[in-house]
Write a protein that holds these residues in place. Structure first.
Motif, short mmCIF file in Angstrom:
data_model
loop_
_atom_site.label_atom_id
_atom_site.label_comp_id
_atom_site.label_asym_id
_atom_site.label_seq_id
_atom_site.Cartn_x
_atom_site.Cartn_y
_atom_site.Cartn_z
N ARG A 27 0.84 -1.13 -0.12
CA ARG A 27 -0.12 -0.11 0.09
C ARG A 27 0.85 1.27 0.00
N ALA A 59 11.87 -4.74 -0.10
CA ALA A 59 12.12 -4.23 1.40
C ALA A 59 11.98 -2.69 1.49
N VAL A 60 10.99 -2.76 2.54
CA VAL A 60 10.28 -1.35 2.88
C VAL A 60 11.01 -0.59 3.92
N CYS A 61 11.20 0.40 3.94
CA CYS A 61 11.93 1.27 5.13
C CYS A 61 10.62 1.68 5.81
N MET A 62 10.81 1.24 7.27
CA MET A 62 9.48 1.61 8.04
C MET A 62 9.45 3.06 8.49
N ARG A 92 10.55 4.22 1.72
CA ARG A 92 11.11 4.01 0.76
C ARG A 92 11.03 2.60 0.44
N LEU A 110 12.83 -0.74 -1.86
CA LEU A 110 13.92 -1.26 -2.52
C LEU A 110 13.46 -2.59 -3.08
N ASP A 111 13.82 -3.19 -4.34
CA ASP A 111 13.45 -4.17 -4.72
C ASP A 111 14.90 -5.31 -4.84
N GLU A 115 7.70 -9.46 1.89
CA GLU A 115 7.98 -8.26 2.00
C GLU A 115 8.97 -8.19 3.31
N LEU A 116 10.00 -7.66 3.34
CA LEU A 116 11.00 -7.44 4.27
C LEU A 116 10.73 -5.75 4.60
N PHE A 117 10.91 -5.74 6.09
CA PHE A 117 10.76 -4.45 6.65
C PHE A 117 12.12 -4.12 7.52
N GLY A 118 12.23 -2.93 7.42
CA GLY A 118 13.57 -2.47 8.20
C GLY A 118 13.93 -0.87 8.13
N GLN A 119 15.01 -0.29 8.29
CA GLN A 119 15.27 0.99 8.03
C GLN A 119 16.34 1.00 6.99
N CYS A 120 16.15 2.04 6.13
CA CYS A 120 17.24 2.30 5.17
C CYS A 120 18.12 3.09 5.68
#
Lengths: 143, 143
Positions: free
Chosen positions: A77, A95-98, A102, A104-105, A132-137
């Motif tokens: 979303r 990979a979504v920055c929480m 942002r 990243l594929d 999906e992976l979640f984290g901090q860019c």
DNA sequence: AATCTTATTGAAAACTTTTTCAATTGCTAT
DNA sequence: ATAGCAATTGAAAAAGTTTTCAATAAGATT
């Protein structure tokens, strides 16, 4: 993607007892032209640009139908809207920055073994997946 | 889950510069009491049952905040509503039947290697993930 | 080709989630 | 303690999505 995609989706729907209506065909043609993914609203606007008037309701219904048949996938979303992607499109994950949102594929997911294992234990035919992976860019971490 | 969860979430939010307001504390206490997951509406109703009146808006905002900080996770949608799960809760994933919507759980996901690899290539700190498999359950396949 | 059946459609209503904005309240510094 | 600043809140509005229901049209049958 190419017209193969549309033909394949149409025949899948038809085989499974769904009607090949004008709205559905139009939506599929728009999807074909959106290799980078699409939201319901974008599909709606694209059909109107083509001079075809389809109710937004039918767009949503068609997208849900395609999801149920594993032909497209809800990838995530963004500002409250769902974004979809044709499953034939190049398989990849996000990979979504929480913190900043942002995205990243990444490609390889190596879920084949897991898929087989789960299929065996649950007795379910596994046709697709979503990861999906979640984290901090890097940028957000600096703060 | 236990009161550890609430304390930990509160201190995480506080450390990251968020205020420990009454609505947030209440939402966290409800989450603590919902090891099987919860929707926004369920949290709302639970707070009112406790005699505390919080706007639905704030429930949504709190849930989104917790998601952004990796403290809870949106596991999937069921009849249009999002369902969340505390991340401390027993780690597991879902295999969803695309035909009837039935959901089967599975545990091992073995994503540790992938996580490390993606962290290296994207330079992102990976803190969590979400994995869903899609397919057809045994009953639906019989048709 | 005409008819029949039933899935599908569109418009409106209902429902879920997010945004807006003025009022409130938690935290910090006095 | 008190005052001040900024984050947070609630209500209402807006936006996104699903449901309802009468009208339409796709595909099967004749």
């Amino acid at each position: 993607m190419g017209p193969t995609l549309v033909r394949q989706m149409l025949s899948t729907l038809s085989e499974r007892g769904h009607r090949l209506t004008r709205p559905r065909q139009t939506v599929l043609r728009v999807i074909e032209a959106s290799p980078e993914g699409f939201t319901a609203r974008q599909v709606y606007q694209a059909t109107r640009r083509r001079g075809i008037r389809i109710g937004l309701t039918s767009i949503y219904r068609t997208l849900n139908l395609l999801v149920r048949h594993g032909l497209i996938q809800e990838v995530h979303r963004e500002n409250g809207e769902h974004r979809y992607l044709a499953c034939e499109a190049n398989h990849h994950h996000h990979a979504v920055c929480m913190a900043c949102g942002r995205i990243l594929d990444f490609e390889a997911c190596g879920l084949e073994d897991l898929t087989r294992r789960v299929a065996r234990t649950t007795r379910m035919a596994i046709l697709g997946h979503r990861l999906e992976l979640f984290g901090q860019c890097q940028d957000c971490r600096k703060r």
